[in-house]
Design a protein around this motif. Structure first.
Motif, PDB file in Angstrom:
ATOM      1  N   THR A  31       1.911  -3.391  13.170  1.00 20.02           N
ATOM      2  CA  THR A  31       1.108  -2.594  14.061  1.00 20.02           C
ATOM      3  C   THR A  31       0.903  -1.109  13.466  1.00 20.02           C
ATOM      4  OG1 THR A  31       2.807  -1.323  15.289  1.00 20.02           O
ATOM      5  CG2 THR A  31       1.905  -3.682  15.973  1.00 20.02           C
ATOM      6  N   LEU A  32      -0.205  -0.351  13.963  1.00 19.72           N
ATOM      7  CA  LEU A  32      -0.517   1.014  13.439  1.00 19.72           C
ATOM      8  C   LEU A  32       0.807   1.919  14.211  1.00 19.72           C
ATOM      9  CD1 LEU A  32      -2.393   2.926  12.446  1.00 19.72           C
ATOM     10  CD2 LEU A  32      -3.783   3.088  14.536  1.00 19.72           C
ATOM     11  N   ASP A  33       1.323   1.577  15.275  1.00 17.60           N
ATOM     12  CA  ASP A  33       2.237   2.310  15.534  1.00 17.60           C
ATOM     13  C   ASP A  33       3.558   2.559  14.897  1.00 17.60           C
ATOM     14  OD1 ASP A  33       0.869   3.220  17.950  1.00 17.60           O
ATOM     15  OD2 ASP A  33       1.910   1.806  19.325  1.00 17.60           O
ATOM     16  N   GLN A  34       3.859   1.289  14.205  1.00 18.97           N
ATOM     17  CA  GLN A  34       4.838   0.914  13.120  1.00 18.97           C
ATOM     18  C   GLN A  34       4.641   1.924  12.043  1.00 18.97           C
ATOM     19  OE1 GLN A  34       5.217  -3.092  12.944  1.00 18.97           O
ATOM     20  NE2 GLN A  34       6.514  -3.433  14.659  1.00 18.97           N
ATOM     21  N   LEU A  35       3.372   1.818  11.517  1.00 17.15           N
ATOM     22  CA  LEU A  35       3.022   2.502  10.508  1.00 17.15           C
ATOM     23  C   LEU A  35       3.101   3.944  10.781  1.00 17.15           C
ATOM     24  CD1 LEU A  35       1.863   2.713   7.569  1.00 17.15           C
ATOM     25  CD2 LEU A  35      -0.410   2.475   8.756  1.00 17.15           C
ATOM     26  N   LYS A  36       2.618   4.386  11.592  1.00 16.81           N
ATOM     27  CA  LYS A  36       2.681   5.974  12.015  1.00 16.81           C
ATOM     28  C   LYS A  36       4.089   6.433  11.876  1.00 16.81           C
ATOM     29  CE  LYS A  36      -1.559   6.628  14.619  1.00 16.81           C
ATOM     30  NZ  LYS A  36      -2.188   6.660  15.887  1.00 16.81           N
ATOM     31  N   GLU A  65      13.004   3.685  -4.866  1.00 17.22           N
ATOM     32  CA  GLU A  65      11.896   3.702  -4.097  1.00 17.22           C
ATOM     33  C   GLU A  65      12.133   2.691  -2.753  1.00 17.22           C
ATOM     34  OE1 GLU A  65       8.609   1.787  -6.093  1.00 17.22           O
ATOM     35  OE2 GLU A  65       8.201   3.516  -7.460  1.00 17.22           O
ATOM     36  N   VAL A  66      11.606   2.948  -1.739  1.00 16.45           N
ATOM     37  CA  VAL A  66      12.080   2.320  -0.734  1.00 16.45           C
ATOM     38  C   VAL A  66      10.678   1.745   0.166  1.00 16.45           C
ATOM     39  CG1 VAL A  66      13.140   2.310   1.901  1.00 16.45           C
ATOM     40  CG2 VAL A  66      13.789   3.661  -0.141  1.00 16.45           C
ATOM     41  N   GLY A  75       9.122   9.353   6.841  1.00 17.28           N
ATOM     42  CA  GLY A  75       8.772   9.795   5.404  1.00 17.28           C
ATOM     43  C   GLY A  75       8.662   8.382   4.446  1.00 17.28           C
ATOM     44  N   TYR A  76       8.397   7.188   5.023  1.00 15.81           N
ATOM     45  CA  TYR A  76       7.949   5.901   4.305  1.00 15.81           C
ATOM     46  C   TYR A  76       6.777   6.172   3.559  1.00 15.81           C
ATOM     47  CZ  TYR A  76      11.885   3.149   5.676  1.00 15.81           C
ATOM     48  OH  TYR A  76      13.291   2.793   5.708  1.00 15.81           O
ATOM     49  N   ARG A  77       6.600   5.720   2.316  1.00 15.40           N
ATOM     50  CA  ARG A  77       5.345   5.930   1.637  1.00 15.40           C
ATOM     51  C   ARG A  77       4.988   4.335   0.760  1.00 15.40           C
ATOM     52  NH1 ARG A  77       8.172  10.561   0.099  1.00 15.40           N
ATOM     53  NH2 ARG A  77       9.304   9.864  -1.619  1.00 15.40           N
ATOM     54  N   GLN A  78       5.742   3.370   0.990  1.00 16.87           N
ATOM     55  CA  GLN A  78       5.183   2.247   0.554  1.00 16.87           C
ATOM     56  C   GLN A  78       5.373   1.052   1.828  1.00 16.87           C
ATOM     57  OE1 GLN A  78       7.834   1.040  -2.657  1.00 16.87           O
ATOM     58  NE2 GLN A  78       6.892   2.482  -4.200  1.00 16.87           N
ATOM     59  N   PHE A  79       4.394   0.286   2.071  1.00 19.65           N
ATOM     60  CA  PHE A  79       4.425  -0.716   3.114  1.00 19.65           C
ATOM     61  C   PHE A  79       3.793  -1.944   2.637  1.00 19.65           C
ATOM     62  CE2 PHE A  79       3.091   3.941   4.012  1.00 19.65           C
ATOM     63  CZ  PHE A  79       4.366   4.028   5.045  1.00 19.65           C
ATOM     64  N   GLN A  80       4.065  -2.883   3.136  1.00 20.87           N
ATOM     65  CA  GLN A  80       3.600  -4.268   3.253  1.00 20.87           C
ATOM     66  C   GLN A  80       3.716  -5.223   4.654  1.00 20.87           C
ATOM     67  OE1 GLN A  80       5.854  -6.409   0.173  1.00 20.87           O
ATOM     68  NE2 GLN A  80       5.187  -8.427   1.046  1.00 20.87           N
ATOM     69  N   GLY A  81       2.581  -5.556   5.202  1.00 20.50           N
ATOM     70  CA  GLY A  81       2.743  -6.409   6.446  1.00 20.50           C
ATOM     71  C   GLY A  81       1.470  -6.835   6.770  1.00 20.50           C
ATOM     72  N   THR A 139       0.600  -1.175  -0.080  1.00 24.83           N
ATOM     73  CA  THR A 139      -0.091   0.092  -0.018  1.00 24.83           C
ATOM     74  C   THR A 139       0.915   1.184   0.079  1.00 24.83           C
ATOM     75  OG1 THR A 139      -0.220   0.044   2.301  1.00 24.83           O
ATOM     76  CG2 THR A 139      -1.866  -0.972   1.187  1.00 24.83           C
ATOM     77  N   ASN A 140       0.310   2.310  -0.264  1.00 26.87           N
ATOM     78  CA  ASN A 140       0.768   3.634  -0.196  1.00 26.87           C
ATOM     79  C   ASN A 140       0.522   4.431   1.169  1.00 26.87           C
ATOM     80  OD1 ASN A 140      -1.739   4.726  -0.700  1.00 26.87           O
ATOM     81  ND2 ASN A 140      -1.259   5.370  -2.792  1.00 26.87           N
ATOM     82  N   ALA A 141       0.986   5.872   1.138  1.00 27.34           N
ATOM     83  CA  ALA A 141       0.666   6.344   2.359  1.00 27.34           C
ATOM     84  C   ALA A 141      -0.700   6.724   2.628  1.00 27.34           C
ATOM     85  CB  ALA A 141       1.532   7.635   2.269  1.00 27.34           C
ATOM     86  N   GLN A 142      -1.572   6.702   1.735  1.00 27.66           N
ATOM     87  CA  GLN A 142      -3.092   6.768   1.626  1.00 27.66           C
ATOM     88  C   GLN A 142      -3.925   5.574   2.256  1.00 27.66           C
ATOM     89  OE1 GLN A 142      -1.262   8.322  -1.131  1.00 27.66           O
ATOM     90  NE2 GLN A 142      -1.013  10.035   0.331  1.00 27.66           N
ATOM     91  N   GLY A 143      -3.078   4.372   2.114  1.00 30.92           N
ATOM     92  CA  GLY A 143      -3.794   3.279   2.640  1.00 30.92           C
ATOM     93  C   GLY A 143      -4.367   2.374   1.047  1.00 30.92           C
ATOM     94  N   GLN A 144      -3.917   3.181  -0.039  1.00 30.21           N
ATOM     95  CA  GLN A 144      -4.296   2.445  -1.227  1.00 30.21           C
ATOM     96  C   GLN A 144      -3.525   1.355  -1.701  1.00 30.21           C
ATOM     97  OE1 GLN A 144      -4.225   6.256  -3.214  1.00 30.21           O
ATOM     98  NE2 GLN A 144      -6.460   6.168  -3.761  1.00 30.21           N
ATOM     99  N   VAL A 145      -4.254   0.311  -2.139  1.00 28.29           N
ATOM    100  CA  VAL A 145      -3.163  -1.003  -2.754  1.00 28.29           C
ATOM    101  C   VAL A 145      -2.540  -0.322  -4.031  1.00 28.29           C
ATOM    102  CG1 VAL A 145      -3.530  -3.340  -3.422  1.00 28.29           C
ATOM    103  CG2 VAL A 145      -4.911  -2.545  -1.752  1.00 28.29           C
TER     104      VAL A 145
END
Ligand code: C2E
Ligand code: CA
Ligand code: CA
Ligand code: CA
Length: 280
Positions: free
Chosen positions: A241-246, A233-234, A252-258, A47-53
């Motif tokens: 967890t939400l704490d980790q995401l926040k 891209e990183v 400044g991270y903008r790409q997430f998986q977990g 997902t991106n920073a807006q939570g979109q896939v």
């Protein structure tokens, strides 16, 4: 003492024989699994920073009629040793490309990228470029949406050859990602030479990043600025967890998986997930 040595040798021989037997059994079982179509790809949303896939990672599962779902951690290392990873990897690549093609034709998944793990042995095949080319042609998948995840173990060998193969892959318009970044042979010297699109900071660094005694916060911070300095891209993986995401977002991270977002899921469920979370 002599007697003891003899016993010990016999013990090790017996143990080596057991290991060898188990190894051959696993090899045979994996070969059968391949022929009987017992492997399956699961897909974990990214997902991106807006939570979109924005994409997914394809992760192999072995679904055995008797033993149920078997994790790749239990068979990929053996497949790598025996060389069977080449046949398995080929199946993964072709299946992933077919999935990508089907996503291109569905509104909820159009434009999503798909990351595919490539083992070092697979990458070093003489005809790896041809195999990727063929998988793309047969499926009709858009190469720009295919991301090949490579690991740093690749770089232990022949850097010139690795760079040549990577350049040939990027000429196909395929994207390249360096997986598990920071756990292997990381050297700033080679990073400069690699035509990468993305690095994935290893999940072990995310894991205890918020622990006050951990130095991982500094690593996670540094990897981001390093990656950005190189124009990559990183992606942060293993976000639970939400704490980790926040925290990662603040860095400044903008790409997430977990697991915080979603576990790896079968293709049908992934489609439902996209329908639910993407507004297009
Ligand atoms: P990887 O490439 O680093 O994949 C990420 C692993 O982390 C996956 O495990 C995924 O399910 C897991 N994961 C994702 N989010 C979280 C999280 O929030 N917390 C935790 N604790 N784990 C998370 P999985 O599917 O068991 O795969 C394990 C490894 O097996 C992969 O690590 C990769 O090295 C290998 N593998 C999986 N599929 C393939 C494949 O098709 N080909 C090859 N060559 N290797 C594969
Ligand atoms: Ca991976
Ligand atoms: Ca990884
Ligand atoms: Ca890993």
């Amino acid at each position: 003492a002599k007697q003891g040595d003899g016993n010990q040798t016999a013990f090790y021989d017996a143990r080596a024989a057991t290991i060898a037997r188990e190894y051959i059994q696993l090899h045979t079982a994996l070969l059968q699994a391949l022929n009987k179509n017992e492997f399956s790809l699961f897909y974990q949303p990214q997902t991106n920073a807006q939570g979109q896939v924005i994409g997914a990672e394809a992760l192999i599962r072995w679904i055995n009629p008797e033993k149920g779902l078997i994790s790749p951690l239990h068979f990929i290392p053996a497949a790598e040793r025996s060389g069977l990873i080449l046949a398995i990897g080929e199946w993964v690549l072709q299946t992933a490309c077919m999935t990508l093609r089907s996503w291109q034709e569905t509104t909820a998944t159009r434009g999503l990228s798909l990351s595919v793990n490539v083992s070092t042995r697979q990458f070093y095949q003489e005809d790896f470029i041809d195999r990727v080319t063929k998988a793309l042609q047969l499926s009709g998948a858009n190469p720009r949406l295919l991301k090949l995840e490579l690991t740093e173990s690749l770089l232990a060998d022949d850097l010139n050859r690795v760079v040549d193969t990577m350049k040939a892959l990027t000429n196909l318009n395929v994207r390249l990602s360096l997986d598990d970044f920071g756990t292997g042979y990381s050297s700033l010297q080679y990073l400069q030479r690699l035509p990468l699109h993305q690095i994935k900071v290893d999940q072990s660094f995310i894991k205890d990043m918020l622990n006050s005694h951990s130095k991982n916060e500094a690593i996670v911070r540094t990897v981001l600025s390093l990656g950005e300095a190189f124009g990559f891209e990183v992606m942060a993986e293993g976000v639970e967890t939400l704490d980790q995401l926040k925290f990662l977002q603040q860095l400044g991270y903008r790409q997430f998986q977990g697991y915080y977002f979603c576990r790896p899921i079968p293709k049908d469920q992934f489609l439902d997930y996209c329908k639910q979370y993407n507004y297009n």
